[in-house]
Write an enzyme that holds these catalytic residues in place. Structure first.
Site, PDB file in Angstrom:
ATOM      1  N   CYS A 218     -10.226   4.784   2.583  1.00 37.43           N
ATOM      2  CA  CYS A 218      -9.504   5.236   1.513  1.00 37.43           C
ATOM      3  C   CYS A 218     -10.104   5.863   0.464  1.00 37.43           C
ATOM      4  O   CYS A 218      -9.510   6.831  -0.249  1.00 37.43           O
ATOM      5  CB  CYS A 218      -8.686   3.978   0.851  1.00 37.43           C
TER       6      CYS A 218
ATOM      7  N   CYS B 126     -14.830  -4.659   1.279  1.00 38.14           N
ATOM      8  CA  CYS B 126     -13.505  -4.805   0.174  1.00 38.14           C
ATOM      9  C   CYS B 126     -12.538  -5.936   0.417  1.00 38.14           C
ATOM     10  O   CYS B 126     -12.170  -6.683  -0.446  1.00 38.14           O
ATOM     11  CB  CYS B 126     -12.748  -3.515   0.339  1.00 38.14           C
TER      12      CYS B 126
ATOM     13  N   GLY C  90       0.233  -6.672   4.900  1.00 37.21           N
ATOM     14  CA  GLY C  90       0.660  -6.208   6.225  1.00 37.21           C
ATOM     15  C   GLY C  90      -0.416  -6.107   7.292  1.00 37.21           C
ATOM     16  O   GLY C  90      -0.242  -5.350   8.235  1.00 37.21           O
TER      17      GLY C  90
ATOM     18  N   SER D  86       0.646  -1.189  -0.159  1.00 36.86           N
ATOM     19  CA  SER D  86       0.060   0.118  -0.054  1.00 36.86           C
ATOM     20  C   SER D  86       0.863   1.119   0.232  1.00 36.86           C
ATOM     21  O   SER D  86       0.277   2.406  -0.249  1.00 36.86           O
ATOM     22  CB  SER D  86      -0.927  -0.062   1.160  1.00 36.86           C
ATOM     23  N   GLY D  87       2.180   1.168   0.010  1.00 36.88           N
ATOM     24  CA  GLY D  87       3.022   2.383   0.418  1.00 36.88           C
ATOM     25  C   GLY D  87       3.290   2.608   1.741  1.00 36.88           C
ATOM     26  O   GLY D  87       3.895   3.618   2.105  1.00 36.88           O
ATOM     27  N   GLY D  88       2.300   1.781   2.727  1.00 37.63           N
ATOM     28  CA  GLY D  88       2.789   2.264   4.107  1.00 37.63           C
ATOM     29  C   GLY D  88       3.671   1.351   4.773  1.00 37.63           C
ATOM     30  O   GLY D  88       4.421   0.448   4.284  1.00 37.63           O
ATOM     31  N   VAL D  89       3.847   1.536   6.176  1.00 33.69           N
ATOM     32  CA  VAL D  89       4.832   0.853   6.811  1.00 33.69           C
ATOM     33  C   VAL D  89       4.539  -0.592   7.109  1.00 33.69           C
ATOM     34  O   VAL D  89       5.486  -1.609   6.857  1.00 33.69           O
ATOM     35  CB  VAL D  89       5.024   1.583   8.264  1.00 33.69           C
ATOM     36  N   ASP D  90       3.479  -0.941   7.325  1.00 32.05           N
ATOM     37  CA  ASP D  90       3.289  -2.237   7.508  1.00 32.05           C
ATOM     38  C   ASP D  90       3.447  -3.392   6.469  1.00 32.05           C
ATOM     39  O   ASP D  90       4.031  -4.218   6.615  1.00 32.05           O
ATOM     40  CB  ASP D  90       1.861  -2.569   7.996  1.00 32.05           C
ATOM     41  N   SER D  91       2.706  -2.997   5.228  1.00 34.91           N
ATOM     42  CA  SER D  91       3.029  -3.772   4.009  1.00 34.91           C
ATOM     43  C   SER D  91       4.348  -3.911   3.636  1.00 34.91           C
ATOM     44  O   SER D  91       4.846  -4.725   3.180  1.00 34.91           O
ATOM     45  CB  SER D  91       2.138  -3.405   3.144  1.00 34.91           C
TER      46      SER D  91
ATOM     47  N   MET E 123      -2.752  -2.129  -5.643  1.00 32.27           N
ATOM     48  CA  MET E 123      -4.005  -1.915  -6.241  1.00 32.27           C
ATOM     49  C   MET E 123      -4.617  -0.596  -6.084  1.00 32.27           C
ATOM     50  O   MET E 123      -4.629   0.297  -5.268  1.00 32.27           O
ATOM     51  CB  MET E 123      -5.195  -2.787  -5.690  1.00 32.27           C
TER      52      MET E 123
END
Length: 369
Positions: free
Chosen positions: A212, A116, A140, A35-40, A59
């Protein structure tokens, strides 16, 4: 991998339960939803360090995606992995956004994340992973999976404050058989520390807090644009039917709401019911919000349920602390009898049902209130 702390993290990371039993990391590939976030991003890095051949997929579900996609690409470049961006805006609009609008039209409060995850993230992306020949699919999320010979069991995260198992309650169970949740055994602080130690370019990126696809978290404005007929004035009444004021559309209200009612009654008042046919918002006391029994429809069983009535832990919305209840299976539906009256049981939300285990809860499934 940087530092002794990271090495210790890896030593405790993949227990036998965390990976599907027929997968050997050194000879297997995994597609990671990034997603561009820390977790993933940390999830992808940990899988790579474990020996998997990792690739990423981003996605696109709405128009405001450029920054997150750019962040995901920077992480992929830092890890030396491929990242594919797939445009799912049309599919997302036809499924999630359509569902979102239809629920509000029927005076229900939707849970687009649960919907989703069933249809897109653990539906369409699982399908794409299979098409691309990946041996496993990862995200993530703060969830634990226990892969056994009889199936995959969803367990709450080690970090209970960040547990996201609720959002899997409506996912088709067969779609979990090839899934890995790399960060489910860590706290959020530890994951962010790992991102920093790995020198990932998004290590200090803030967590996303909004739906989102809703710009500025202003869902009434989005609903008015997509479905102008929702903006219809009506009465605000008490539980006896006496008029208290007027509203501009029941889509602006949800069960349990106290703030922003625009009515001063001299005592706390809550939205206790929405009536789409009469277009009324009904206000009542905190006691009027309490409910002893709820019917959960179209229940999705992740595991085989006990044959008879059983006691379970239930969550009636994502941020609900949860409470104990007796569960009675009625064909495709489930009757929930709360041990203590539940507040603000909201039509449209998902109800997730868990069984207790040592140091965790196991998700049995869920359905719609």
């Amino acid at each position: 991998m940087q530092g002794r702390g990271m090495m210790r993290a890896l030593l405790i990371f993949f227990k036998p339960m965390d990976i599907p039993r027929d997968i050997e990391p050194s000879t297997s590939s995994v597609l990671v939803a990034m997603s561009g976030g820390v977790d993933s991003s940390v999830a992808a890095a940990l899988l790579q360090k474990q020996g998997f051949a990792v690739s990423g997929i981003y996605m696109i579900t709405h128009d405001d995606f450029e920054q997150d996609l750019s962040d995901a690409r920077r992480v992929a470049a830092a890890l030396g992995i491929e990242l594919e961006a797939v445009d799912l805006r049309s599919t997302f609009a036809e499924t999630v956004i359509r569902y979102f609008v239809e629920e509000y039209k029927n005076a229900r409060t939707p849970n687009p994340c649960v919907y989703c995850n069933r249809h897109i993230k653990f539906g369409k992306l699982i399908e794409l992973a299979r098409q691309r020949g990946a041996d496993a699919f990862a995200t993530g999320h703060y969830i634990r999976l226990r892969h056994t010979d009889s199936g995959s069991e969803v367990l709450t995260a080690k970090n209970t404050a960040k547990d996201q198992s609720y959002i899997l309650c409506m996912v088709e169970p067969e779609n979990l058989q090839r899934v890995i949740f790399p960060v489910g055994q860590f706290t959020k602080d530890r994951v962010r520390d790992m991102a920093r130690e790995l020198k990932l370019p998004i290590h200090d990126k803030a967590d996303s807090q909004e739906i989102c696809f809703v710009p500025d978290d202003d869902y009434p404005a989005m609903l008015e644009k997509l479905c102008p007929e929702l903006k219809k004035e009506g009465l605000i009444v008490d539980t006896d039917g006496a008029a208290l004021g007027r509203h501009e559309g029941i889509y602006k209200y949800t069960i349990g709401q106290r703030r922003g009612l625009g009515i001063a009654l001299g005592e706390p008042a809550y939205v206790v019911r929405l009536e789409p046919h009469s277009n009324k918002v009904v206000l009542g006391s905190k006691e009027d919000l309490m409910q002893k029994v709820a019917t959960v429809r179209d229940f999705n069983w992740l595991l085989v349920p006990p044959a008879e009535e059983f006691r379970a832990f239930v969550k009636i919305r994502y941020n609900h602390r949860g409470q104990w209840a007796d569960i009675i299976v009625e064909d495709k539906d489930v009757l929930v009898r709360f041990e203590q009256p539940a507040s603000a049981v909201t039509p449209g939300q998902a109800c997730a049902v868990y069984l207790p285990e040592e140091n965790a809860f196991k998700l049995l499934g869920g359905g719609w209130l």
